[in-house]
Every structure is written in C-alpha cells, then in structure tokens.
Scaffold this active site. Structure first.
Site, short mmCIF file in Angstrom:
data_model
loop_
_atom_site.label_atom_id
_atom_site.label_comp_id
_atom_site.label_asym_id
_atom_site.label_seq_id
_atom_site.Cartn_x
_atom_site.Cartn_y
_atom_site.Cartn_z
N CYS A 160 37.53 47.85 33.35
CA CYS A 160 37.85 47.76 34.74
C CYS A 160 36.71 49.67 35.79
O CYS A 160 36.08 50.50 35.02
CB CYS A 160 37.95 47.50 35.85
N CYS A 182 35.58 46.37 40.88
CA CYS A 182 36.75 46.90 41.68
C CYS A 182 36.86 45.65 42.74
O CYS A 182 36.86 44.71 43.64
CB CYS A 182 36.37 47.84 42.57
N ASP A 183 38.72 45.18 42.38
CA ASP A 183 38.89 44.25 43.45
C ASP A 183 40.10 44.66 44.82
O ASP A 183 40.71 45.27 44.16
CB ASP A 183 40.16 43.25 42.59
N ASN A 191 44.57 51.02 40.64
CA ASN A 191 43.91 51.93 40.23
C ASN A 191 43.84 53.84 41.32
O ASN A 191 43.31 54.68 40.91
CB ASN A 191 42.42 51.58 40.31
N ILE A 222 35.75 42.37 47.11
CA ILE A 222 36.29 41.16 48.46
C ILE A 222 36.49 39.82 47.87
O ILE A 222 35.16 39.01 47.50
CB ILE A 222 36.38 41.74 49.68
N ALA A 282 42.18 36.10 41.50
CA ALA A 282 41.14 35.46 40.36
C ALA A 282 41.31 35.92 39.12
O ALA A 282 41.48 37.14 38.68
CB ALA A 282 39.73 35.91 40.92
#
Ligand SMILES: Nc1nc(=O)c2c([nH]1)NC[C@@H]1CN(c3ccc(C(=O)N[C@@H](CCC(=O)O)C(=O)O)cc3)CN21
Ligand SMILES: O=c1ccn([C@H]2C[C@H](O)[C@@H](COP(=O)(O)O)O2)c(=O)[nH]1
Length: 283
Positions: A160, A182-183, A191, A222, A282
């Site tokens: 990522c 990006c979560d 990060n 999100i 997730a």
C-alpha cells in the site's frame, strides 16, 4: 482539527461509496490526499483522538527495513499486523506460492532488500540509497519501491505504501512517500509515524538533518463497518497537541538497524490521547 481528522471528515462528508471485491466490504472513498510531517521540528504525527500503538507501527517498519517475509518475524519484534493477511486470506491460502504458516511471500521488505534481477542475482535498493546519501549524493533517483507487479502473485498483499523517494537539499534530507490504498481508521495511524521514523532514521544514519515528509495518498477510504465509530465517536473528540519522538543516538548504520535496534530505542514524549477505539479490520 488537524490534518488526520480533516481527512476523516472529508471522507465522511464528500466520500463516494465504492464496492471492494477483495474484502467484500464497501468503502466510503476519496481520491488524492496530501499529508505533511515536519521531522525537523520533531512534530510526531501520532493520532491523539484515539490511543494509537506506535510501538507496533515502528516494529512493522523495522521488519520492512530488514526484509522480513514472515508474520512470525514481525510478531517476534512486537508487531501483529500481518497475522491475518498471512494466515486468513482465502486467496493467499490457496496460492501455491505460499510457503506455509505465517509466510507473506515476496512483499515489502523482500522487494526493498532483494529485488530479483533477470540474471538471478538480487538488488538491495535500501543499501544503494543509504550508500549514496551517506556520501552526500542525491542522483534524483534515491527511490525505494516495493511495487513489483511481476511478482504480485508471489505475495499475500500488494504493497500500500509502495514507494519512498529521498531528496537531499544542502544538508537536509526530505522524503516523499506514495500510497495507493489507505485504510484511514487503521492503517494510516501506523503509516504516518512510520514515514516520520523512516526519514528520521535515514537522516541519522546518513549524517544529515531531517526535513519534511510529503505523504501522497491516492485512494483514502473508511470501510462501511468503521464509519459509525469514526463519525459518532472519534470525530467528536478534540485533538491534543502533537507528541515528540526521541531516537537512540547510538543507531549509526543500516547494520545497526538490521542487528540490534528494537522498539525500545524509540521514545515518544508527551503523548496525551483519548481512549482506544477497536476498529474492525477487513482481511
Ligand atoms: N484492511 C486492512 N487495513 C490495513 O490497514 C492493513 C491491511 N488491511 N493489511 C496489511 C496491513 C496490516 N495493517 C494493520 C493491521 C492491523 C492493525 C490493527 O489492528 N491496529 C489496531 C491494534 C494495533 C495493536 O494492538 O498493536 C489499532 O487499534 O490500531 C493496524 C494496521 C495495515 N494494513
Ligand atoms: O500500510 C498499509 C497497508 C495496508 N493498508 C490498507 C489499505 C486497504 O484498506 C488494505 C489493502 O487492500 P487492497 O485491496 O490491497 O487495496 O490495507 C493501509 O492502509 N496501510
């Protein structure tokens, strides 16, 4: 409100719902976000509107810099973030390239430290950048990239945070880091401090002042099952002032990072934060 909470707010107010095949969970999504961290001023970007686990984030970065490819190696230094992707993702479990329990395959650090060359030898991208910067050289290509599309099928997840570019201006080192996905509630809280520590460490071992990190995010999202906690809990909290970070000055080389450095060599000061929030993850 500071830059992290502003991004969360922006997603909540302006995001578009996007279905996600890999996880089966849809995401409220925006494209294009720019974050900036002032390493020279020691403003450590640790989110304060919930308790964040910076030791695990730093451990994960150390694992990448060492070229780890196995979730057990990450666990051994205090980081649990790869257990699920290594051992619970159905596509990876069914992949014949998976070498067994905890194997992550040719991801992040493997690409950074041992990029496979056509002649069978391997390239150590990080060592090249360290060597150049230590000699005061910025060839305008001081790039470490984990993004190797030809080997995506040999790893559990595509990177990522995929590319880090260092720039030396006079005696000050800067970092531009690129992120494709990006979560924001979970991954980004790791990060941001990782980018900060990467620049601080590289400046320290190559003998330069640390300047700024420019963190460029493409898809910022999100997950649906995180949204209620974000909007009705975290975004209702007022941020505290930013903490600072001190790093053991005995860390002087890449060898040190590879051999003895641990999360105990990093101390966060004045971290005032709200209680933790357990966001769903997730796989
Ligand atoms: N969906 C997803 N989001 C991510 O952020 C993510 C992935 N997958 N897969 C690869 C890595 C693993 N990362 C992770 C994994 C777990 C946490 C996590 O559970 N964080 C909790 C607890 C941390 C702890 O106790 O050490 C948190 O509250 O931050 C964070 C980042 C970031 N990446
Ligand atoms: O350092 C990281 C690693 C991963 N993430 C998040 C971003 C996504 O939510 C998932 C990866 O899923 P893809 O389907 O491969 O995009 O992990 C992160 O935020 N930070």
């Amino acid at each position: 409100m500071n830059q992290y909470e502003q991004l969360c707010q922006r997603i909540a107010e302006q995001g578009t719902w996007v279905t996600n095949e890999r996880t089966g969970i849809k995401c409220l999504t925006v494209v294009n976000a720019d974050l900036e961290y002032d390493v020279g001023a020691n403003a450590f970007p640790l989110v304060t509107t919930r308790k964040c686990f910076y030791k695990a984030a730093i451990a994960e970065l150390l694992g990448y810099l060492r070229g780890y490819d196995n979730a057990a190696q990450f666990r051994a230094i205090g980081c649990n973030t790869w257990n699920a992707n290594a051992n619970e993702n159905q596509a990876w479990l069914a992949n014949p390239a998976r070498k067994g329990t905890d194997d992550m395959g040719r991801v992040y650090g493997v690409q950074g430290r041992a990029w496979q060359k056509p002649d069978g030898s391997s390239l150590d991208q990080l060592q090249k950048v360290v060597n150049n910067l230590s000699q005061g050289i910025d060839d305008r290509g001081e790039i470490i990239t984990f993004y190797n599309p030809g080997e995506f099928d040999l790893g559990c997840l595509r990177p990522c945070m995929h590319t880090h570019t260092f720039s030396l201006l006079g005696d000050t080192l800067h970092l531009t880091s690129y992120m494709r996905s990006c979560d924001v509630p979970l991954g980004l809280t790791f990060n941001m401090p990782q980018c900060f520590v990467l620049l601080a460490l590289m400046a320290q071992i190559t003998g330069h002042k640390a300047g700024k990190v420019y963190h460029k995010i493409v898809n910022a999202h999100i997950y649906e099952n995180q949204l209620d906690l974000m909007v009705n809990e975290q975004l209702k909290r007022a941020p505290f002032p930013m903490p600072s970070l001190s790093i053991n000055p005995d860390i002087k080389s890449l060898k040190d990072i590879e051999t003895w450095v641990s999360t105990d060599d990093f101390q966060v000061h004045d971290y005032q934060c709200h209680p933790p929030i357990a966001y769903p993850f997730a796989v």
